[in-house]
Scaffold this motif. Structure first.
Motif, mmCIF file in Angstrom:
data_model
loop_
_atom_site.group_PDB
_atom_site.id
_atom_site.type_symbol
_atom_site.label_atom_id
_atom_site.label_comp_id
_atom_site.label_asym_id
_atom_site.label_seq_id
_atom_site.Cartn_x
_atom_site.Cartn_y
_atom_site.Cartn_z
ATOM 1 N N ASN A 1 47.063 56.491 39.200
ATOM 2 C CA ASN A 1 45.959 55.580 39.502
ATOM 3 C C ASN A 1 44.608 56.223 39.231
ATOM 4 O O ASN A 1 43.816 56.506 40.137
ATOM 5 C CB ASN A 1 46.051 55.091 40.949
ATOM 6 N N THR B 1 47.195 37.039 40.083
ATOM 7 C CA THR B 1 47.634 36.238 38.948
ATOM 8 C C THR B 1 49.012 36.695 38.456
ATOM 9 O O THR B 1 49.827 35.884 37.990
ATOM 10 C CB THR B 1 46.604 36.372 37.808
ATOM 11 N N SER B 2 49.282 37.989 38.584
ATOM 12 C CA SER B 2 50.556 38.514 38.081
ATOM 13 C C SER B 2 51.758 38.071 38.908
ATOM 14 O O SER B 2 52.905 38.216 38.477
ATOM 15 C CB SER B 2 50.504 40.051 38.042
ATOM 16 N N LYS C 1 50.001 40.153 33.169
ATOM 17 C CA LYS C 1 49.207 38.971 32.825
ATOM 18 C C LYS C 1 49.371 38.679 31.333
ATOM 19 O O LYS C 1 49.555 39.583 30.523
ATOM 20 C CB LYS C 1 47.729 39.200 33.141
ATOM 21 N N CYS D 1 45.499 46.856 46.985
ATOM 22 C CA CYS D 1 44.815 46.120 45.922
ATOM 23 C C CYS D 1 43.304 46.285 46.029
ATOM 24 O O CYS D 1 42.581 45.932 45.105
ATOM 25 C CB CYS D 1 45.206 44.648 45.953
ATOM 26 N N PHE E 1 42.150 54.764 37.836
ATOM 27 C CA PHE E 1 41.118 53.777 38.154
ATOM 28 C C PHE E 1 40.624 53.932 39.598
ATOM 29 O O PHE E 1 39.419 54.012 39.864
ATOM 30 C CB PHE E 1 41.650 52.357 37.914
ATOM 31 N N SER F 1 41.799 47.174 33.222
ATOM 32 C CA SER F 1 42.607 48.399 33.180
ATOM 33 C C SER F 1 44.041 48.122 32.744
ATOM 34 O O SER F 1 44.462 46.971 32.695
ATOM 35 C CB SER F 1 42.608 49.048 34.570
ATOM 36 N N ARG F 2 44.782 49.188 32.414
ATOM 37 C CA ARG F 2 46.178 49.059 31.973
ATOM 38 C C ARG F 2 46.319 48.073 30.807
ATOM 39 O O ARG F 2 47.251 47.269 30.770
ATOM 40 C CB ARG F 2 47.062 48.566 33.128
ATOM 41 N N ALA G 1 49.067 36.514 45.846
ATOM 42 C CA ALA G 1 47.981 37.482 46.017
ATOM 43 C C ALA G 1 47.200 37.648 44.720
ATOM 44 O O ALA G 1 45.987 37.763 44.726
ATOM 45 C CB ALA G 1 48.549 38.819 46.461
ATOM 46 N N VAL H 1 37.822 44.225 38.884
ATOM 47 C CA VAL H 1 38.418 44.867 37.708
ATOM 48 C C VAL H 1 39.768 44.200 37.448
ATOM 49 O O VAL H 1 40.569 44.033 38.362
ATOM 50 C CB VAL H 1 38.574 46.376 37.948
ATOM 51 N N GLU I 1 41.249 57.586 32.328
ATOM 52 C CA GLU I 1 41.098 56.322 33.052
ATOM 53 C C GLU I 1 40.126 56.519 34.213
ATOM 54 O O GLU I 1 39.249 55.685 34.454
ATOM 55 C CB GLU I 1 42.462 55.829 33.575
ATOM 56 N N ARG J 1 32.299 39.794 44.452
ATOM 57 C CA ARG J 1 32.536 41.235 44.529
ATOM 58 C C ARG J 1 31.399 42.055 43.932
ATOM 59 O O ARG J 1 31.068 43.128 44.435
ATOM 60 C CB ARG J 1 33.869 41.610 43.873
ATOM 61 N N MET K 1 52.212 44.837 44.986
ATOM 62 C CA MET K 1 51.432 45.976 45.492
ATOM 63 C C MET K 1 51.733 46.209 46.984
ATOM 64 O O MET K 1 52.870 46.458 47.321
ATOM 65 C CB MET K 1 49.934 45.742 45.234
ATOM 66 N N ASP L 1 46.123 33.641 43.596
ATOM 67 C CA ASP L 1 45.079 34.670 43.482
ATOM 68 C C ASP L 1 44.151 34.692 44.685
ATOM 69 O O ASP L 1 42.937 34.759 44.544
ATOM 70 C CB ASP L 1 44.284 34.380 42.171
HETATM 71 N N1 LIG Z 1 44.718 50.121 37.417
HETATM 72 C C1 LIG Z 1 44.659 49.540 38.639
HETATM 73 N N2 LIG Z 1 45.361 50.082 39.659
HETATM 74 C C2 LIG Z 1 45.329 49.509 40.884
HETATM 75 N N3 LIG Z 1 44.636 48.408 41.184
HETATM 76 C C3 LIG Z 1 43.908 47.819 40.187
HETATM 77 C C4 LIG Z 1 43.907 48.364 38.894
HETATM 78 N N4 LIG Z 1 43.119 47.578 38.126
HETATM 79 C C5 LIG Z 1 42.660 46.574 38.953
HETATM 80 N N5 LIG Z 1 43.114 46.715 40.185
HETATM 81 C C6 LIG Z 1 42.896 45.863 41.362
HETATM 82 O O1 LIG Z 1 43.903 44.836 41.298
HETATM 83 C C7 LIG Z 1 43.356 43.611 41.811
HETATM 84 C C8 LIG Z 1 43.630 42.489 40.833
HETATM 85 O O2 LIG Z 1 44.875 41.851 41.067
HETATM 86 P P1 LIG Z 1 45.143 40.488 40.220
HETATM 87 O O3 LIG Z 1 44.529 39.360 40.990
HETATM 88 O O4 LIG Z 1 46.654 40.381 40.073
HETATM 89 O O5 LIG Z 1 44.457 40.666 38.933
HETATM 90 C C9 LIG Z 1 41.862 43.758 41.899
HETATM 91 O O6 LIG Z 1 41.511 43.642 43.254
HETATM 92 C C10 LIG Z 1 41.544 45.157 41.376
HETATM 93 O O7 LIG Z 1 40.658 45.809 42.230
#
Ligand SMILES: Nc1ncnc2c1ncn2[C@@H]1O[C@H](COP(=O)(O)O)[C@@H](O)[C@H]1O
Ligand SMILES: Nc1ncnc2c1ncn2[C@@H]1O[C@H](COP(=O)(O)O)[C@@H](O)[C@H]1O
Ligand SMILES: Nc1ncnc2c1ncn2[C@@H]1O[C@H](COP(=O)(O)O)[C@@H](O)[C@H]1O
Ligand SMILES: Nc1ncnc2c1ncn2[C@@H]1O[C@H](COP(=O)(O)O)[C@@H](O)[C@H]1O
Ligand SMILES: [Mg+2]
Ligand SMILES: [Mg+2]
Ligand SMILES: [Mg+2]
Ligand SMILES: [Mg+2]
Ligand SMILES: [Mg+2]
Ligand SMILES: [Mg+2]
Ligand SMILES: [Mg+2]
Ligand SMILES: [Mg+2]
Lengths: 216, 216, 216, 216, 216, 216, 216, 216
Positions: free
Chosen positions: A201, C95-96, A24, B190, A203, A47-48, C93, A18, A103, A9, C148, C120
């Protein structure tokens, strides 16, 4: 492993993945942060993030910083010079919208943009906004964070001749339904072409503003 | 009179007020169109227009044209040269999303932008999108019109390194709730920083894309 | 008594009733667990279980185990050999989404299925998914857990030639409305025939995948 | 009979019962109209009326009039002098909101109030509203009819030092959900004390404005 | 600074800006309160305030008071005589609606109005309301706070010949959806011209009632 | 005072007002309870009560009892003989629905009805219900408490030839939306004439069942 | 061109792309149909088709047939022998659900499956379903189409030991909200592992059932 | 055949299956009607019927009648004497609610009950209801049909000491959302034990009232 960090990326989109911290574990966050930190020379953002998340990250990445208002853990190490003549203006309707604004603003700064803030210029006292018409005219991109009825986005969208990014916030109660009222208002803005983000949002708004601000 | 046409808009925002035809009588539309036509030398747009609306306009403004797919009445007279190297790419997930795409595309063209279309590249057969990666790479701004689950916006948002504007369409049935499913999907993308428009709001997408495309 | 345990279910549907712990007292859970444990020779599952629930069960059934991520209390004693050539693939999709994926995967394993995980691989970086096309091709049934905008389900549904079970997760914020955005997206998937589960219902996905995986 | 006309209302609330035509047959409307006409000397109103409804009424009450824009059948015979120094100002955001504004205005006029209109002063071009600050200052009560995001109500509520009555209209499409976006916006107005009506309820706004305008 | 306090509001709208405490830090609240306190001679209000908020304010403004039921921090120093013949009547359907009623009543009192309360007169025992018909007749303006099905507003609206302001409260459970049932009921009141406020918005009701009560 | 206790209710409707505890202070509850206790010789009920509420009541009314599962504080002193041949049958779909069932059952008992319970006979194992067809046939009125998809109400409604009262419960997660899924299912029951209550409203179901059970 | 027909789908997923007719012009449908017809030797399906759509197709593909109840245009030319021992059972709750059932059934037949129907066995008279327990036991996969409260899916899911696919239909009125009540009920089914489709999505159910029915 | 008419229902539940006409063809309706007509000696009902449906039925069952207001096709041939001392009272809030009231009333009459009507006694003029307190006192069961805010159900529920069945109607506009406002209001009624039906479900109300009215 639990995560497939998207290392391409940083090249594909000029900025590393990000980390979205909600949902998590501390350990997951810290390991992904370190992983991202090691794979590029860019700034890193999570973030968050809670303070607890930050403490976990700090053990693995001692140069990590934390902005409590913006709820962002970050590493700032990219020294690419910032174009001072093009700034992103972040407006809020009220004082309660400031965290979302920060943010957005910090995200944009970490992506190498100059950011100016102007808080608490909501439409209940519209002279406050009109008094800052100069800022609106000078900005290159504008982010508007507003809760309740989110009317500020429409007013700014009608005054400005540049992209306006609207972020509905969850500020409000009752029939604001956690930000839904502001979200719907912004989607239905009578000012043409306002870009809308998910509720709170900041971010996403910062990232979009940065992409636009870097266009030549 | 029934309308306070915003004549300063052509100066303030580089383009005259655009008439939203739904809910107006034929006569109202025609009179406002003529009024706008007489007050500037720019192109004129009336959106969400029926054929009947067009016939009324034609009586007062004989040079007016009508694009049935885009549901737009317009006058094209602005000869400012268009920058051919910067084009806006309009993608759709399916064939049924084409009318919204055309509303977006024609709006952008009338605002002096080059527009390229690529229809029917939805994620049910993702090789169709990947086969046009070149277009995504060359475009300056991208508009994605998609109904149903609106997943195309996220996939494009993840591939592209430029602003992506997502327009949910009302294509679908049942639990698509008139475009709500695609709207929510796009708001929760996302892929970071996708700009979202109201359901079927091709006009807004075209206007935003144009503003971004003209940035230098 | 407070419960009419459905003892014929182990015969009728090849697996004993599964205890849904939310809204039950520790004592109710423990007594139903023991009851089920005594009435068959099959594996036993209690879903949505807390650590506290587990401690209560442990007193009555000392061989009970607890998987914290999956929130499942279980007894594994069924030694029927598992068909190693037919596996269920569980994708997420982000990690969460892992906890929901694990609820699905452990349920399927306890019903005598081989399970593979791939976490992921969300559409924000779609090369991660395409890189595992081999797994998609080899799997017998696929479960996709995504929050999401839930777009992963549609992309997988378009690539795979086998049943895809989509589980929307409550990962997200704002206009994700606790998983509603992913749920609606999955219901409206443009990929034909995707099976949708309730939000966060990993258990149901595991059970359906198991039924399909055992078909001959 | 099918109706229990509330004849005490003219005394109890200074104005006879108003007939809501939707869902009633032509004959029911005409008979109730005649009944009300015969039981007092006041003006009579039937709202949400079609031309067909009017024709049926006309047969029984030849002095009845019909305002097509306002969708009101009425008899005007009350000659009580109107206080010209206290007027109700009816504002609209756009041209498409005019029918609702006229329902409000005509209702208030028939209840013996002076009414002034100012159409098409929405926030996309806020100078149009600011240019009529004099009207806002002179009015005794203000009604704002606006669809889409309904932001005009908040801006006027912030400028005026008198009761503001907001009527959301169903003007808009997509995520306006038939006026819901404007309704929620008005309920969440950051301008304190804005009175909100049901979507398109011009009649209620006119009635409330009249009650307030008659206070001494 | 973080806030652009709207100092012209005391002149423009006869009362200083009211601080909405939710979402603000203790320090922000205290500083804005002091700022407002220093810029006019009027009463000062901070709504939705916790005891903790109050303690922070008290350090900077020692004359500040706190009404726990109404959740309001205030300074009362305006000695303008109150017109005792014109009072605002605040009714509640049940005992649980009292906090909202007190937010409305105290707001109106601090804006120089006489206020009378009458609690627990809901429609399940309608004789309780009818027994206080005298109060309804004597009042100048009426505020109705009711949760659950909010029917009290319609009954009062049908009895009274003066402005009725309806505040839906979040009292209820299940399908009351946090006050939505009462809100919708009030918006659809068959009694003409009821003014509706946001759920639990006692402050707005008090402010509107005060504006109406001061009309001459 | 804060409450206008409806003392005529015991005469008007054969049972004194029932106190809804949510949103009331301990002291308010205790005082109203005592007030009701002193004004009639009937049983007294306070619903949605916490243990803390109970302790406050106990100080003023020492004969008060508390049923924790049903969340009811009550005094039982009415010795009117109960008709043993007419009983109300309370069914639940699962074990988690028992608290709502007990609220209904205890309410009906305190209103002088015989009550029988049959828990955990949901449609996932329908033989459990069919095995108790005798109870369904003997009962005079039936209450069905069910969460998730609430299907039990329709099945019972199709089997029984007597009034069936359906209480949706908030048991479930995700798209059950706090009981909404069961509520909608019950409102749309294909079995004709099922009476529906608010989500978790065991009290209302008990009261209605009692009224019907006392008809002669 | 307006469509990028996914020709690899017939190979990738064993069946050519299915045309969704809603929102497409007659000419678009006919051209895509012909295109698909020419690119493989498989059966061809166009769903949600009107008679008018069919007439347009017929001009280009004279062997096309039309099933009015199922709203499907199709060509049947694939002679692969069908496995008669494995059939898909399609159940409906009422007579009004038959069109959706037929869309599912015909889709499955055109994908080379044996299909049996059993209409009108809803839970209001559950003996009708129990009387066909033999069919449930013999079937390989079951599709349940039901509107209103959709309870049939849960009852069948509890009786069967094989995959159950639930299709909510839009049959109903009022609080069925166009099929939402049945959809939510099915998503929350207490019978474990029921696969849910979009409202009225018979096509998706047929496709999923076919995939499962072909597993070996 | 297309329908499995539930012939045991006449015995099981004292009345034959009632045909729900919406979504059925004329021929289906006529054949089911004839089938039911031939299998018992009871009255026959088809609800939600159009005139066209009636004409089809008439050809097969010449004694069939049609009530246009109630939208019911029926055969009346059951001569069981009706108990004149026990009547069902059907109240409406307005004139527009009469069709729903008649569906309820005619259903109950055809099930051998005496029915009295009292239309247009809504709470906007509550004296009209109070004037008919005698009817409320004499009735055995009460049905209340009301749209808009549905407050009449609560007021009647508070006055009556007998079962009250509330039917929300779709009368209203804007935020009545097709009857949702009245439905929610009735579910949240502060009058204990009101039985709620689906929106516009007069049939269900009539059937429930009949069951209760026949209790001894
Ligand atoms: N505060 C946020 N709001 C929305 N999307 C986010 C935020 N922070 C990170 N992301 C996106 O969430 C995705 C990460 O999802 P995950 O794999 O669960 O960590 C990444 O593609 C980021 O671009
Ligand atoms: N309880 C309340 N409900 C709604 N609006 C309020 C309330 N209290 C204060 N306000 C308004 O909220 C605005 C303040 O927003 P902020 O700048 O975030 O403090 C002011 O314009 C007030 O009029
Ligand atoms: N996590 C879960 N999600 C949905 N349903 C479940 C879950 N766990 C168990 N169940 C089902 O819930 C039902 C048990 O309900 P109860 O009688 O309340 O225990 C059984 O039929 C199970 O199949
Ligand atoms: N107006 C109505 N509203 C609700 N349910 C009805 C209505 N009329 C008939 N029914 C029920 O609908 C079912 C018939 O469904 P179907 O098999 O599609 O005809 C029967 O069980 C009837 O009891
Ligand atoms: Mg402020
Ligand atoms: Mg396509
Ligand atoms: Mg990730
Ligand atoms: Mg305009
Ligand atoms: Mg009370
Ligand atoms: Mg159970
Ligand atoms: Mg049937
Ligand atoms: Mg009336």
């Amino acid at each position: 492993g639990f995560a497939k960090v998207d290392h391409s990326r940083a090249n594909r989109q000029d900025f590393p993945e990000v980390i979205y911290c909600a949902g998590k574990t501390n350990q997951q966050i810290a390991e992904i942060f370190l992983n991202l930190f090691n794979h590029s020379q860019k700034n890193i953002i999570a973030s968050r993030a809670t303070k607890e998340n930050y403490e976990a990250v700090l053990k693995l990445v001692p140069t990590a910083l934390y902005d409590e208002a913006a709820r962002i853990i970050y590493v700032q190490r990219d020294n690419t010079p910032v174009d001072d003549k093009r700034f992103i203006l972040v407006l809020t309707a009220g004082t309660s919208d400031i965290p979302v604004a920060k943010e957005a603003g910090l995200t944009a700064q970490l992506m190498n943009n100059k950011v100016e803030y102007c808080f608490d210029v909501g439409v209940a006292g519209i002279h406050r906004l009109l008094a800052r018409k100069d800022l609106i005219d000078k900005a290159n991109v504008i982010i508007v964070a507003a809760g309740m009825e989110g009317a500020l986005a429409s007013v700014v969208g009608g005054l400005a001749n540049k992209p306006v990014i609207a972020v509905p916030t969850s500020v409000g109660y009752g029939a604001s339904f956690g930000g839904l009222s502001a979200l719907l208002a912004m989607l239905n803005s009578c000012a043409a072409g306002v870009a809308v983000m998910n509720i709170d949002n900041g971010f996403g708004a910062g990232r979009l503003a940065s992409m636009i601000n870097h266009m030549r």
